[in-house]
Design a protein around this motif. Structure first.
Motif, short mmCIF file in Angstrom:
data_model
loop_
_atom_site.label_atom_id
_atom_site.label_comp_id
_atom_site.label_asym_id
_atom_site.label_seq_id
_atom_site.Cartn_x
_atom_site.Cartn_y
_atom_site.Cartn_z
N GLU A 1 0.26 0.10 21.03
CA GLU A 1 0.97 -0.30 21.59
C GLU A 1 0.95 -1.68 20.88
OE1 GLU A 1 -1.28 -0.93 26.03
OE2 GLU A 1 1.06 0.15 26.68
N ALA A 2 -0.74 -2.62 20.71
CA ALA A 2 -0.67 -3.36 19.59
C ALA A 2 -0.42 -3.32 18.18
CB ALA A 2 -2.39 -3.15 19.48
N SER A 3 -0.20 -2.03 17.56
CA SER A 3 0.95 -1.64 16.00
C SER A 3 2.09 -2.21 16.21
CB SER A 3 0.30 -0.26 15.52
OG SER A 3 -0.99 -0.20 15.45
N SER A 4 2.87 -2.04 17.50
CA SER A 4 4.18 -1.99 17.87
C SER A 4 4.67 -3.47 18.16
CB SER A 4 4.99 -1.25 19.26
OG SER A 4 4.39 -1.41 20.38
N SER A 5 3.13 -3.82 19.35
CA SER A 5 3.47 -4.91 19.23
C SER A 5 3.91 -5.89 17.59
CB SER A 5 2.62 -6.37 19.91
OG SER A 5 2.68 -5.73 21.16
N LEU A 6 2.54 -6.48 17.34
CA LEU A 6 3.45 -6.80 15.72
C LEU A 6 4.94 -6.05 14.64
CD1 LEU A 6 -1.05 -5.96 14.73
CD2 LEU A 6 0.78 -8.47 15.15
N LEU A 7 4.83 -4.92 14.86
CA LEU A 7 6.46 -4.56 14.39
C LEU A 7 7.01 -5.46 14.89
CD1 LEU A 7 5.91 -0.73 13.59
CD2 LEU A 7 5.46 -2.24 12.10
N LEU A 8 7.21 -5.90 15.74
CA LEU A 8 8.05 -6.59 16.72
C LEU A 8 7.92 -7.65 16.28
CD1 LEU A 8 8.49 -4.67 20.52
CD2 LEU A 8 9.59 -4.19 18.55
N LEU A 9 7.06 -8.45 16.15
CA LEU A 9 6.82 -9.83 15.30
C LEU A 9 7.21 -9.90 14.28
CD1 LEU A 9 3.14 -10.36 17.01
CD2 LEU A 9 5.54 -11.19 17.72
N SER A 10 7.03 -8.94 13.38
CA SER A 10 6.92 -8.93 11.37
C SER A 10 8.64 -9.19 11.85
CB SER A 10 6.34 -7.74 11.15
OG SER A 10 7.48 -6.21 11.54
N LYS A 11 9.54 -8.43 12.67
CA LYS A 11 10.82 -8.48 13.26
C LYS A 11 11.54 -9.83 12.78
CE LYS A 11 11.47 -3.26 13.41
NZ LYS A 11 12.15 -2.41 14.08
N LYS A 12 10.70 -10.16 14.50
CA LYS A 12 11.41 -11.74 14.43
C LYS A 12 11.42 -12.89 13.09
CE LYS A 12 10.15 -11.76 18.88
NZ LYS A 12 9.09 -12.75 19.59
N PRO A 13 13.04 -14.01 12.90
CA PRO A 13 12.63 -14.72 12.02
C PRO A 13 11.55 -15.50 11.63
CG PRO A 13 14.84 -14.46 13.27
CD PRO A 13 13.77 -13.65 13.42
N VAL A 14 10.74 -15.95 10.67
CA VAL A 14 10.12 -17.04 11.11
C VAL A 14 11.20 -18.30 9.95
CG1 VAL A 14 8.10 -17.54 9.46
CG2 VAL A 14 7.91 -15.20 10.03
N GLU B 1 0.88 -5.28 6.64
CA GLU B 1 1.36 -4.35 6.06
C GLU B 1 0.13 -2.52 6.67
OE1 GLU B 1 1.78 -3.31 1.53
OE2 GLU B 1 2.89 -4.07 2.68
N LYS B 2 -1.00 -3.65 6.68
CA LYS B 2 -2.27 -2.30 6.74
C LYS B 2 -2.27 -2.27 7.84
CE LYS B 2 -7.87 -2.84 6.93
NZ LYS B 2 -8.66 -3.59 7.17
N LEU B 3 -1.77 -2.19 9.25
CA LEU B 3 -1.45 -1.59 9.61
C LEU B 3 -0.70 -1.22 10.58
CD1 LEU B 3 -1.68 -5.11 12.54
CD2 LEU B 3 -3.63 -3.28 12.61
#
Length: 179
Positions: free
Chosen positions: A161-174, A94-96
């Motif tokens: 790129e780092a922010s978009s990578s984190l956004l993509l990771l957050s969309k993957k189901p945990v 959320e901070k990122l």
């Protein structure tokens, strides 16, 4: 009409009551999410609409919080490290996301500013010279400015790129591990 203070009492009209419930429910769930994120708390909210339909919000989930509440006199349930890590990752994410939003807002502002500066220069008749019209000193100065700009752009691209990578990771189901 704007915002105005209303007296807190039951809304008599059933349609208005349903609309009020929908709007306020969203606000309550949003506040609960903020509380869970900011304070790393476990929270559960269950409400029933005027029509009897149940709605719930829970962090890490409603079942976990309900079991913890029901078994509070007994030994506390083991909290999986995954749920603590997930909440920490959510807070960091959320901070990122906030930083990304700020960067995009700044980028938009700078683009608009550049467009306004270009228009102002054209109005004053001081259009930039073509590269072929520059002398050696002006070319060297331009080269230095372009190299500085390239460095700033590389830093911005890396951050994005780092922010978009984190956004993509957050969309993957945990997947949660149940103990």
């Amino acid at each position: 009409m704007g915002r105005r203070k209303i007296e807190i009492e039951m809304v008599k009209d059933s349609n208005s009551r349903q609309v009020t419930f929908s709007k306020r429910r969203t606000g309550v769930f949003k506040k609960a999410n903020e509380l869970a994120t900011l304070c790393a708390v476990q929270i559960a909210i269950i409400v029933f609409s005027p029509g009897g339909k149940p709605f719930s919000f829970g962090h890490p989930n409603v079942e976990f919080v309900a079991q913890r509440f029901l078994n509070r006199d007994k030994k506390p349930p083991k909290v999986s490290i995954g749920s603590v890590v997930d909440s920490q990752q959510e807070a960091r994410l959320e901070k990122l996301n906030g930083q990304l939003s700020d960067a995009l807002r700044k980028l938009h502002y700078e683009r608009k500013r550049g467009e306004l500066l270009d228009k102002a220069m054209k109005l004053k008749g001081s259009e930039p010279k073509l590269i072929g019209e520059l002398n050696l000193d002006e070319l060297l100065k331009l080269k230095g400015e372009l190299e500085e700009l390239r460095g700033k752009l590389r830093g911005s691209v890396t951050e994005m790129e780092a922010s978009s990578s984190l956004l993509l990771l957050s969309k993957k189901p945990v997947r949660e591990k149940h103990l």
